[in-house]
Design a protein around this motif. Sequence first.
Motif, PDB file in Angstrom:
ATOM      1  N   VAL A 101       0.840  -1.198   0.000  1.00 49.63           N
ATOM      2  CA  VAL A 101       0.000   0.000   0.000  1.00 49.63           C
ATOM      3  C   VAL A 101       0.877   1.251   0.000  1.00 49.63           C
ATOM      4  CG1 VAL A 101      -1.656   1.338   1.362  1.00 49.63           C
ATOM      5  CG2 VAL A 101      -1.950  -1.140   1.107  1.00 49.63           C
ATOM      6  N   LEU A 102       1.929   1.222   0.821  1.00 50.99           N
ATOM      7  CA  LEU A 102       2.825   2.383   0.880  1.00 50.99           C
ATOM      8  C   LEU A 102       3.532   2.600  -0.455  1.00 50.99           C
ATOM      9  CD1 LEU A 102       4.404   1.851   4.430  1.00 50.99           C
ATOM     10  CD2 LEU A 102       2.668   3.532   3.751  1.00 50.99           C
ATOM     11  N   VAL A 103       3.932   1.518  -1.108  1.00 53.82           N
ATOM     12  CA  VAL A 103       4.593   1.639  -2.408  1.00 53.82           C
ATOM     13  C   VAL A 103       3.632   2.220  -3.446  1.00 53.82           C
ATOM     14  CG1 VAL A 103       5.566   0.324  -4.330  1.00 53.82           C
ATOM     15  CG2 VAL A 103       6.303  -0.149  -2.000  1.00 53.82           C
ATOM     16  N   LEU A 104       2.394   1.739  -3.436  1.00 56.44           N
ATOM     17  CA  LEU A 104       1.409   2.270  -4.384  1.00 56.44           C
ATOM     18  C   LEU A 104       1.144   3.756  -4.142  1.00 56.44           C
ATOM     19  CD1 LEU A 104      -1.208  -0.633  -4.598  1.00 56.44           C
ATOM     20  CD2 LEU A 104       0.347   0.159  -6.389  1.00 56.44           C
ATOM     21  N   ALA A 105       1.080   4.152  -2.865  1.00 53.06           N
ATOM     22  CA  ALA A 105       0.861   5.564  -2.543  1.00 53.06           C
ATOM     23  C   ALA A 105       2.026   6.417  -3.020  1.00 53.06           C
ATOM     24  CB  ALA A 105       0.652   5.728  -1.041  1.00 53.06           C
ATOM     25  N   ALA A 106       3.251   5.929  -2.750  1.00 51.70           N
ATOM     26  CA  ALA A 106       4.437   6.680  -3.182  1.00 51.70           C
ATOM     27  C   ALA A 106       4.501   6.752  -4.706  1.00 51.70           C
ATOM     28  CB  ALA A 106       5.693   6.019  -2.625  1.00 51.70           C
ATOM     29  N   LEU A 107       4.126   5.656  -5.371  1.00 55.59           N
ATOM     30  CA  LEU A 107       4.134   5.630  -6.834  1.00 55.59           C
ATOM     31  C   LEU A 107       3.137   6.648  -7.391  1.00 55.59           C
ATOM     32  CD1 LEU A 107       5.163   4.277  -9.436  1.00 55.59           C
ATOM     33  CD2 LEU A 107       3.314   2.598  -9.183  1.00 55.59           C
ATOM     34  N   ALA A 108       1.963   6.720  -6.777  1.00 52.75           N
ATOM     35  CA  ALA A 108       0.954   7.671  -7.233  1.00 52.75           C
ATOM     36  C   ALA A 108       1.449   9.108  -7.092  1.00 52.75           C
ATOM     37  CB  ALA A 108      -0.340   7.483  -6.440  1.00 52.75           C
ATOM     38  N   VAL A 109       2.135   9.387  -5.982  1.00 55.23           N
ATOM     39  CA  VAL A 109       2.668  10.737  -5.765  1.00 55.23           C
ATOM     40  C   VAL A 109       3.725  11.067  -6.816  1.00 55.23           C
ATOM     41  CG1 VAL A 109       4.023  12.181  -4.196  1.00 55.23           C
ATOM     42  CG2 VAL A 109       2.145  10.787  -3.307  1.00 55.23           C
ATOM     43  N   LEU A 110       4.638  10.148  -7.057  1.00 56.32           N
ATOM     44  CA  LEU A 110       5.708  10.388  -8.028  1.00 56.32           C
ATOM     45  C   LEU A 110       5.148  10.587  -9.437  1.00 56.32           C
ATOM     46  CD1 LEU A 110       8.318   7.768  -6.752  1.00 56.32           C
ATOM     47  CD2 LEU A 110       8.482  10.260  -6.560  1.00 56.32           C
ATOM     48  N   LEU A 111       4.179   9.766  -9.818  1.00 55.93           N
ATOM     49  CA  LEU A 111       3.588   9.896 -11.151  1.00 55.93           C
ATOM     50  C   LEU A 111       2.820  11.217 -11.287  1.00 55.93           C
ATOM     51  CD1 LEU A 111       2.324   6.248 -11.780  1.00 55.93           C
ATOM     52  CD2 LEU A 111       4.291   7.387 -12.834  1.00 55.93           C
ATOM     53  N   SER A 112       2.119  11.604 -10.220  1.00 52.54           N
ATOM     54  CA  SER A 112       1.377  12.870 -10.291  1.00 52.54           C
ATOM     55  C   SER A 112       2.326  14.049 -10.391  1.00 52.54           C
ATOM     56  CB  SER A 112       0.476  13.011  -9.065  1.00 52.54           C
ATOM     57  OG  SER A 112       1.238  13.118  -7.868  1.00 52.54           O
ATOM     58  N   LEU A 113       3.454  13.988  -9.698  1.00 49.30           N
ATOM     59  CA  LEU A 113       4.441  15.060  -9.797  1.00 49.30           C
ATOM     60  C   LEU A 113       5.031  15.141 -11.206  1.00 49.30           C
ATOM     61  CD1 LEU A 113       6.282  14.681  -6.367  1.00 49.30           C
ATOM     62  CD2 LEU A 113       4.848  16.595  -7.093  1.00 49.30           C
ATOM     63  N   GLY A 114       5.308  13.998 -11.794  1.00 49.21           N
ATOM     64  CA  GLY A 114       5.818  13.998 -13.166  1.00 49.21           C
ATOM     65  C   GLY A 114       4.809  14.564 -14.143  1.00 49.21           C
ATOM     66  N   THR A 115       3.541  14.177 -13.980  1.00 51.87           N
ATOM     67  CA  THR A 115       2.493  14.683 -14.864  1.00 51.87           C
ATOM     68  C   THR A 115       2.307  16.183 -14.682  1.00 51.87           C
ATOM     69  OG1 THR A 115       1.372  12.542 -14.777  1.00 51.87           O
ATOM     70  CG2 THR A 115       0.058  14.455 -15.479  1.00 51.87           C
TER      71      THR A 115
END
Length: 240
Positions: A5-19
């Motif tokens: 869950v923590l990895v998915l949350a961190a992944l979502a944050v990183l992808l949103s920052l890139g977008t």
Amino acid sequence: MLLGVLVLAALAVLLSLGTWQLQRLAEKEALIARVAERINAAPEALPARADWPALQADQIEFRRVEFEATFRHDDEVHVFITLGAPKGPIGGQGYFVVTPADLADGTVVFVNRGFVPLAAKDPATRAGGQVEGPQQITGLIRPPEPGTWVTPAADVTRNVWFSRDPAAMAAARAIPADRVAPFTVDQERAALPGGLPQGGETLVSFPNSHLQYAVTWYGLAAALVAVYASFLFNGRRRRG
């Protein structure tokens, strides 16, 4: 489970920052294209006085204008600046000479006539450049710069300013506020006796590192996925 869950949350944050950085990249490229078009366009008339209350900075910034006006040299304002990359022969510490100019209809426009070094702050040292009578002025509109909490306050007594706010400058020069345009104009270089003020020193620069930032965020997202996948793979091997 919690780690996933923590990895998915961190992944979502990183992808949103890139977008978000890609969106900022598109906005910055549109801004650069718009400004390039404006500064190279044929000069137009100043915004009408009746339109002043509705003017927006992004609508008028860097628009190229041309008008006839007479400078009030006795009321010129000196805005301190360090000109690090001058387009003309003189740079370093000095001042932008911002002078109110009277139009035939009673309008007053503060015109940034250009740069002078510290030693030429006194107009008497550059008397040849204090042109008299109606002048044809061509330049770029700049929105007001009221300054921020870190901007030093103007020293009106010594006539040293640190931002270009036409309303404040007009008040210091006892010019009725309703006559003063809510913008300044950076004059293009003009042939003047003595060469001062040195016009055409408008800084048109927009740092654009958004693509690099986007690649960084997406790269971190990819690295996170790779590390987590490796963790899962090794865990399965150990259990096997």
